[in-house]
Every structure is written in C-alpha cells, then in structure tokens.
Motif scaffolding. Sequence first.
Motif, PDB file in Angstrom:
ATOM      1  N   ARG A 187       0.831  -1.205   0.000  1.00 43.00           N
ATOM      2  CA  ARG A 187       0.000   0.000   0.000  1.00 43.00           C
ATOM      3  C   ARG A 187       0.869   1.261   0.000  1.00 43.00           C
ATOM      4  NH1 ARG A 187      -3.925  -3.095   2.883  1.00 43.00           N
ATOM      5  NH2 ARG A 187      -2.856  -2.828   4.857  1.00 43.00           N
ATOM      6  N   ILE A 188       1.920   1.229   0.813  1.00 42.74           N
ATOM      7  CA  ILE A 188       2.825   2.381   0.862  1.00 42.74           C
ATOM      8  C   ILE A 188       3.604   2.507  -0.445  1.00 42.74           C
ATOM      9  CG2 ILE A 188       4.914   3.260   1.972  1.00 42.74           C
ATOM     10  CD1 ILE A 188       3.808   2.287   4.606  1.00 42.74           C
ATOM     11  N   ALA A 189       4.088   1.391  -0.957  1.00 41.42           N
ATOM     12  CA  ALA A 189       4.850   1.423  -2.206  1.00 41.42           C
ATOM     13  C   ALA A 189       3.995   1.951  -3.353  1.00 41.42           C
ATOM     14  CB  ALA A 189       5.380   0.027  -2.525  1.00 41.42           C
ATOM     15  N   ASN A 190       2.733   1.550  -3.385  1.00 36.67           N
ATOM     16  CA  ASN A 190       1.835   2.021  -4.441  1.00 36.67           C
ATOM     17  C   ASN A 190       1.612   3.525  -4.348  1.00 36.67           C
ATOM     18  OD1 ASN A 190       1.477  -0.458  -5.681  1.00 36.67           O
ATOM     19  ND2 ASN A 190      -0.294  -1.003  -4.426  1.00 36.67           N
ATOM     20  N   ARG A 191       1.526   4.022  -3.098  1.00 35.10           N
ATOM     21  CA  ARG A 191       1.354   5.466  -2.940  1.00 35.10           C
ATOM     22  C   ARG A 191       2.589   6.208  -3.430  1.00 35.10           C
ATOM     23  NH1 ARG A 191       0.269   9.067   2.504  1.00 35.10           N
ATOM     24  NH2 ARG A 191      -0.059  11.018   1.422  1.00 35.10           N
ATOM     25  N   GLY A 287      -3.329  15.996  -5.275  1.00 34.41           N
ATOM     26  CA  GLY A 287      -3.294  16.105  -6.723  1.00 34.41           C
ATOM     27  C   GLY A 287      -3.923  14.946  -7.466  1.00 34.41           C
ATOM     28  N   VAL A 288      -3.242  14.485  -8.496  1.00 37.00           N
ATOM     29  CA  VAL A 288      -3.750  13.405  -9.346  1.00 37.00           C
ATOM     30  C   VAL A 288      -2.754  12.256  -9.359  1.00 37.00           C
ATOM     31  CG1 VAL A 288      -5.061  14.989 -10.827  1.00 37.00           C
ATOM     32  CG2 VAL A 288      -2.718  14.405 -11.430  1.00 37.00           C
ATOM     33  N   SER A 289      -3.245  11.080  -9.709  1.00 37.41           N
ATOM     34  CA  SER A 289      -2.394   9.890  -9.770  1.00 37.41           C
ATOM     35  C   SER A 289      -1.568   9.900 -11.051  1.00 37.41           C
ATOM     36  CB  SER A 289      -3.256   8.631  -9.721  1.00 37.41           C
ATOM     37  OG  SER A 289      -3.936   8.451 -10.956  1.00 37.41           O
ATOM     38  N   SER A 290      -0.652   8.972 -11.148  1.00 38.14           N
ATOM     39  CA  SER A 290       0.191   8.872 -12.335  1.00 38.14           C
ATOM     40  C   SER A 290      -0.620   8.529 -13.571  1.00 38.14           C
ATOM     41  CB  SER A 290       1.277   7.814 -12.117  1.00 38.14           C
ATOM     42  OG  SER A 290       0.687   6.563 -11.797  1.00 38.14           O
ATOM     43  N   THR A 291      -1.836   8.015 -13.376  1.00 40.93           N
ATOM     44  CA  THR A 291      -2.713   7.683 -14.508  1.00 40.93           C
ATOM     45  C   THR A 291      -3.788   8.741 -14.729  1.00 40.93           C
ATOM     46  OG1 THR A 291      -4.106   6.331 -13.057  1.00 40.93           O
ATOM     47  CG2 THR A 291      -2.321   5.213 -14.242  1.00 40.93           C
ATOM     48  N   ASN A 296      -9.730  13.845  -5.064  1.00 38.33           N
ATOM     49  CA  ASN A 296     -10.555  15.029  -4.818  1.00 38.33           C
ATOM     50  C   ASN A 296     -10.388  15.597  -3.419  1.00 38.33           C
ATOM     51  OD1 ASN A 296     -12.155  13.050  -6.771  1.00 38.33           O
ATOM     52  ND2 ASN A 296     -12.638  15.144  -7.365  1.00 38.33           N
ATOM     53  N   GLY A 297     -10.099  14.741  -2.434  1.00 35.14           N
ATOM     54  CA  GLY A 297      -9.901  15.246  -1.077  1.00 35.14           C
ATOM     55  C   GLY A 297     -11.129  15.930  -0.512  1.00 35.14           C
ATOM     56  N   ALA A 298     -12.292  15.339  -0.743  1.00 32.69           N
ATOM     57  CA  ALA A 298     -13.528  15.955  -0.248  1.00 32.69           C
ATOM     58  C   ALA A 298     -13.574  15.946   1.272  1.00 32.69           C
ATOM     59  CB  ALA A 298     -14.741  15.236  -0.830  1.00 32.69           C
ATOM     60  N   ASP A 299     -13.294  14.796   1.858  1.00 33.92           N
ATOM     61  CA  ASP A 299     -13.254  14.717   3.320  1.00 33.92           C
ATOM     62  C   ASP A 299     -11.929  15.248   3.838  1.00 33.92           C
ATOM     63  OD1 ASP A 299     -14.195  14.121   5.874  1.00 33.92           O
ATOM     64  OD2 ASP A 299     -13.495  12.047   5.816  1.00 33.92           O
ATOM     65  N   ASP A 300     -10.847  14.865   3.175  1.00 31.81           N
ATOM     66  CA  ASP A 300      -9.490  15.192   3.615  1.00 31.81           C
ATOM     67  C   ASP A 300      -8.875  16.218   2.672  1.00 31.81           C
ATOM     68  OD1 ASP A 300      -7.024  15.154   4.818  1.00 31.81           O
ATOM     69  OD2 ASP A 300      -6.429  13.220   3.999  1.00 31.81           O
ATOM     70  N   ASP A 301      -8.856  17.504   2.979  1.00 32.53           N
ATOM     71  CA  ASP A 301      -9.567  18.103   4.091  1.00 32.53           C
ATOM     72  C   ASP A 301     -10.466  19.201   3.559  1.00 32.53           C
ATOM     73  OD1 ASP A 301     -10.359  18.727   6.707  1.00 32.53           O
ATOM     74  OD2 ASP A 301      -8.723  20.125   6.964  1.00 32.53           O
ATOM     75  N   GLY A 302     -11.138  18.890   2.429  1.00 36.46           N
ATOM     76  CA  GLY A 302     -12.156  19.824   1.970  1.00 36.46           C
ATOM     77  C   GLY A 302     -13.202  20.070   3.028  1.00 36.46           C
ATOM     78  N   GLN A 453      -7.774   8.027  -1.082  1.00 34.34           N
ATOM     79  CA  GLN A 453      -8.067   7.330  -2.329  1.00 34.34           C
ATOM     80  C   GLN A 453      -8.739   8.307  -3.294  1.00 34.34           C
ATOM     81  OE1 GLN A 453      -7.041   4.083  -2.720  1.00 34.34           O
ATOM     82  NE2 GLN A 453      -6.196   4.318  -0.659  1.00 34.34           N
ATOM     83  N   VAL A 454      -8.758   7.921  -4.571  1.00 36.27           N
ATOM     84  CA  VAL A 454      -9.432   8.770  -5.565  1.00 36.27           C
ATOM     85  C   VAL A 454     -10.942   8.747  -5.376  1.00 36.27           C
ATOM     86  CG1 VAL A 454      -7.577   8.544  -7.247  1.00 36.27           C
ATOM     87  CG2 VAL A 454      -9.465   6.881  -7.262  1.00 36.27           C
ATOM     88  N   THR A 455     -11.423   7.908  -4.476  1.00 32.84           N
ATOM     89  CA  THR A 455     -12.861   7.794  -4.206  1.00 32.84           C
ATOM     90  C   THR A 455     -13.330   8.700  -3.076  1.00 32.84           C
ATOM     91  OG1 THR A 455     -12.279   5.857  -2.886  1.00 32.84           O
ATOM     92  CG2 THR A 455     -13.106   5.456  -5.105  1.00 32.84           C
ATOM     93  N   ASP A 456     -12.444   9.567  -2.559  1.00 34.78           N
ATOM     94  CA  ASP A 456     -12.840  10.536  -1.517  1.00 34.78           C
ATOM     95  C   ASP A 456     -13.529  11.712  -2.206  1.00 34.78           C
ATOM     96  OD1 ASP A 456     -13.163  12.190   0.655  1.00 34.78           O
ATOM     97  OD2 ASP A 456     -11.022  12.574   0.966  1.00 34.78           O
TER      98      ASP A 456
END
Length: 498
Positions: A187-191, A287-291, A296-302, A453-456
């Motif tokens: 998980r850390i490596a993927n981030r 920001g955005v992922s490599s892909t 979006n960061g709606a919860d964190d920390d919008g 995650q990109v799902t926030d």
Amino acid sequence: MNKSLFLTGALALGLSLPSMAQTPVQVKYANTITAEDLTKNLTYLASDEMKGRDTGSEEQKIAAEYISNFYKNLGLTGPVNGSYLQKVDLVSTSFDEVNLKIGKNKLVNNEDFVFIGDGDMKKAAKSELVFLGLVSDENLAKVDVKDKLVGIWAVGVRSNDLVTKVMEAGAAGIVIVSMEGQANFDRIANRYKTLAGKGRIGFAKEVEQKPIFMVSSDKMGELFDTPVEELKEAAKSIPETIKSQKASYQIKKKVEEVESSNILAFLEGTDKKDEIVVISSHYDHVGVSSTGEVFNGADDDGSGTVSVMEIAEAFATAAKDGIKPRRSILFLNVTGEEKGLLGSEYYSEHPIFPLENTVVDINIDMVGRIDYEYQDAENKDFVYVIGSEMLSTDLKKILEYNNITYSDLILDYRYDAEDDPNRFYYRSDHYNFAKHNIPVAFFFNGVHDDYHQVTDTVDKIEFPLMAKRAKLIFYTAWDLANRENRIRVDGTNTRTDR
C-alpha cells in the motif's frame, strides 16, 4: 453524562457559563452554518476541475484565491500586510535515479523498496548489507556497522530515533522493516509510485548522505536468504548469526522551487483583541495519480476547509450585527499538511500574531464522514476530539459544556491515548501549535475506505452531520473568544517529538 452534575461541577471549577433563561445570541449565528452552504463550497473545492489541489499546483492557487475572496466578501481582514496569503517557500525534491542491488538482486524502486532518505551521489557506492535487527546497545556491540548498509527491524516502534542511533554508530545507510505483512508494504509502495515524478515537497535544506531504504519483512528475509520467522528471532539478540550480503547503491537528486501559501483571515476582537483564537484546517491535498485520476480530497480536508469558512461566516455575520468577539479570531487554512504539516510549521515559526498571545488552536481535519467504528452504530452523531485536555484542564470542560448545551454529539476521545498506534495526535496541523504549548482541540471523523483514495468524493459526504460538527466548533470557539479569562495552560506537553 448527567447534565446537571456536569453543570454543577463546571460552576464549582469557576467556568463562567451563560444564563440559560433565554436563548443565547450565538444560537442565531450558529444557524447560519448550513448543509447547503457547506455543499456549495465543497462541491467547488473538491471538484475534478480542481485536480486534487496539490501543493504548489495552479489548482491549489485557484483554491487559495477562492477562499481568500470568500473571506474578503465577509469583510474579514487580510492580516499579512493587507493580504490574505502568507507565502510559504518550499522545494520539490525528486530522486531521478535510486538504485539498490543486494547480492545478485537488482531491486526495483517503489516495488521492492521505497526510498525514504536523502542523498546525491555521482557514482554508485559499494558496501555490505549487515543485519542488526533490533537497535540495542547489545546488538550494536555484536555487529560491525561502520560504513555498511544496516538492516534493522523496527516493527511497532518509532523509527526516527533508531535510524539516528545507527547512523551515529557509523553506518553508511539503512535498510529498514517498519511493518509486517507484504500487503501493508505494498500500500505504501503504491502510494510512492503514484506520487513518483512529482517530487517530495518540503523546506529547502542541505543534502544529507543518508540512504534509507524501506522494505517489507518478506523482502528482508529474501535479501538475507533467511525465513522471516528465523530473521525475527535473530533480530532480538543474535544478529551476528545472519550472513552479510554484498551491496551497491546510488541516489541522484533534483531540487526545484515551489510556491505555496497559507490563507489567513482576521476578525479583530474588542476589549481582549490582543488574545487570538485560531481555527485551522489544511486546504490543499495530493493532486492526481500517475494515470490521471483525481484525488478530490472531499473529506481530507475539503470538509475541514469549508467548515472553517462557514464558521468564519457565522462570526462575521455577528460582527456586522454589532456583536464582535472579545478576543480576536484568526481563520487559518494552511498548505502542505499532506507533505509533513509544512504550512502550520511555517506559521508557527513565522507567526503573524505572537504565539504567546495565541489562546488556542481548534483544528478541523476530516469531519464529513462516518468511520469504521461508527458505520454500524445506531447513533452516528459523533466526532473524535484529540488533544483537548493535554495542555489545558479548561478546554475539554468548555467543549463538553457547549456540546451538552447545544449539540449533543458523541465526543469520542479514544485517540487521545498516548499509545494510539495510529498516532493521529501527530498527524495534523494542531501539532505545530501544541509543540509551542498552545492548547489544541483536533476534530476528526476517523478513517474510512476512501481515505487517501481517488474515491474521496463529495457525493459521500454526510453534510447534515458535518454541519452539526461545525456548529459545535463554532459554539466552542464563541465561548473561548468571549469568556472573561483565557483558558489556563496548566498541563504538560508530553509529546513534543513526532
């Protein structure tokens, strides 16, 4: 909690409480904090068009302008020589090439290992990888670490001090296991892989030749050709039984300047205007992922950012009606939290208002969701509060009084525990106030599947619950800003080192 007993106790402790004979005036202004307004601002700030508000990006600057204009329209003051922006000079450090070879194994960056150190080398260094295991004086007496890469086992403990101790003993670098289980490491490596190419954002500093490579427990076993359980046993007291390996490594570093800003909006108080109540959040994200997928960061920390904006509007509306707070209030949206609490660190080192005059920091980081602990609970009206009684015995009492009087949320203090394995106390911007002995209260909703995650996304925010949490923070801040005596600093900060 028994309300009458609490009130009796609070009065006995000398906390001045408002009369309950009539509805206090702050209720009128708390009711300006609405789910509809929170939705409007968050829908903009956490939209795909804002591309995750990464620190230093154009979209982060657009977000800063949006928030600043919001404060300007409220009639709040820009306290940085007339501006709402406090420039924070940062750099982006990237490692264009990180090579690590152990024996015949040429390891892949952000797959087999994650580079977490520093360095810049013109040519590859050749060395040995030796196994130290647990960092103890006994083990250091048994293993020659001088000029070697040193394998250390640091599962479940703070690793910074251990790394320093081994480097001070003469090690050339570190290969560290800080967690067990390949899935946790992946998980850390993927981030890191997702963020590769963006560079690490931080403050400019001199290069340290400090190569530190993090690997999984399984990979460490593979490197030493030793089963993991056997390696763990050797780590305790017989590290010298593990055969050393040939090693080589090289690190190439690039540094570029990054411009970012904290956002400050000021409401001057009346008779106690030199004393400052700070209400904070961080407004940028990752920001955005490599892909190209947007974080979006709606919860964190919008969620925290728009809560600060709504609380500011409530105070500003009261001020326009001639009801100004006795103490001044600084609404502070900081940058670079995700990169290491950078904006709040910068403010605490370059404060616009003297830290000795800063009464409290109320920090809001993720208040829009329901976490794992409460997702199946019958009553989901909760919020975690962290740090509220460490430095001031008054702060928690004032918070609880306002909660039982106005909000009736479940106040969950579980993450106050000094042995909290999540270490949430150290992971948001209040920390940079607490380390200067300023009382803090950190409001937080806990983690969920969409954390980082990109799902926030905005569609998952619990806006009515978020409004309740924001109202409680407003009531607490109103109380802190208007009571006769500033809260006492009568506790001891026992957690000064991240």
